[in-house]
Design a protein around this motif. Structure first.
Motif: not given
Ligand code: ADP
Ligand code: MG
Length: 318
Positions: A3-8, A26-31, A87-89, A117-124
């Protein structure tokens, strides 16, 4: 790939530049962190797209990314908001590299084109589903709502209607003609009317973007404003490719089919007369707001548009 490599690899490169604009983190912290300039309201909206419901199974990932961000950005346009970030889930059945590469490419071009710009998200992991939350800003109390339409206002729509809906008939076409390619492009790469939306802040009394079809979306605006309307069917803006492909049925597509992401706005006639020519050039006046609730179609094509004959292929699964 984890998951983390994919995000990076695929999403970090799209992250907001912290040195400019409102996104401080932006991406990389909890919020993520967004700082609102003084005197601005945050305008935000979330949209979900599910494979097989909102887009065809096996749909091209770069087109999917563009359409998803365009659809979300279109809601900002309808409120008159300036785009800031999203943000993108993302729920994926598997972390397929070519798919992710193409998806990230499409997302990067849409992100640059719309200024989001992409500011964060979640990947499942799970059935392919995208949820995008978009953030924009407007000067305080200046957002355009659905509730402001008044009797006597003109009803205006941007661009042309019906192209994206007609494109659904040609998605599987093996040898598309130039006209088919033109409407397919409208389906694959909708252009949210972000600049027009902002220019309408000082002009429009109400606005909505057309995602589900003119009649459906104008209907929402009318209900929210507590008014009705008359729409002149012969005035509907139809593209030349749509007219050639669909003939007498073209107006039906413009009335009933969605996915165009044009704006439908109401404007007092005095304000419209004073509006900048560049704005007026983008819009067509298609009718007028009336005090009596309900939506009335008039003009030569009325009977055909209202019968619904042959309109089954407009029915959406959502
Ligand atoms: P947390 O567990 O704290 O919610 P995550 O492990 O889900 O954090 O995500 C780590 C970082 O990567 C966060 O900054 C999050 O916003 C970002 N992120 C996760 N998935 C995506 C995505 N699909 N697109 C953009 N940013 C993402
Ligand atoms: Mg998380």
């Amino acid at each position: 790939m984890g998951e983390f490599e994919l995000i990076r690899r695929f999403f970090q490169p799209l992250s907001a530049d912290p040195d400019c604009g409102q996104v401080l983190l932006g991406i990389g912290d909890d919020c993520a962190i967004q700082r609102l300039p003084a005197g601005q309201d945050l305008v935000f909206s979330v949209d979900t797209m599910v494979e097989g419901v909102h887009f065809p199974a096996g749909y091209r990932p770069d087109f999917l990314a563009w359409r998803a961000l365009a659809a979300a950005a279109s809601d900002l346009a309808a409120m008159g908001a300036a785009p800031v970030c999203f943000t993108l889930a993302l729920t994926l059945p598997e972390a397929g590299e070519p798919w992710l590469q193409a998806f990230a490419r499409g997302l990067a071009s849409a992100s640059a084109a719309f200024g989001l710009s992409l500011a964060g998200g979640d990947t499942t992991r799970g059935p392919l589903t995208l949820t995008l939350q978009v953030h924009g800003t407007v000067p305080s109390d200046c957002a355009i709502r659905r509730t402001g339409a008044r009797a006597g206002d003109l009803i205006c729509v941007s661009g042309t209607l019906g192209d994206a809906g007609a494109a659904l008939d040609y998605l599987d076409e093996s040898g598309p003609t130039d006209d088919m390619l033109a409407v397919l492009e409208r389906y694959h790469h909708p252009e949210p009317r972000l600049a027009a939306g902002q220019a309408l802040r000082a002009v429009a009394t109400a606005a909505i973007d057309i995602s589900d079809g003119l009649l459906a979306d104008l209907g929402h605006l009318l209900a929210a404003s507590g008014v009705g309307a008359r729409v002149e069917v012969p005035e509907l803006p139809l593209s030349a490719p749509l007219r050639r492909l669909k003939g007498l049925e073209a107006a039906g597509y413009a009335l009933h089919s969605g996915d165009d992401y044009e704006l439908c706005v109401t404007v007092a006639p005095e304000s419209w007369a004073r509006a900048p020519e560049s704005l007026k050039a983008l819009f067509t006046v298609i009718g007028e707001i009336e005090p009596e609730p309900g939506l009335r179609l008039s003009g030569a094509a009325q009977a055909q548009a209202q019968t619904g004959a042959g309109f089954d292929h407009f029915r959406r699964s959502s």
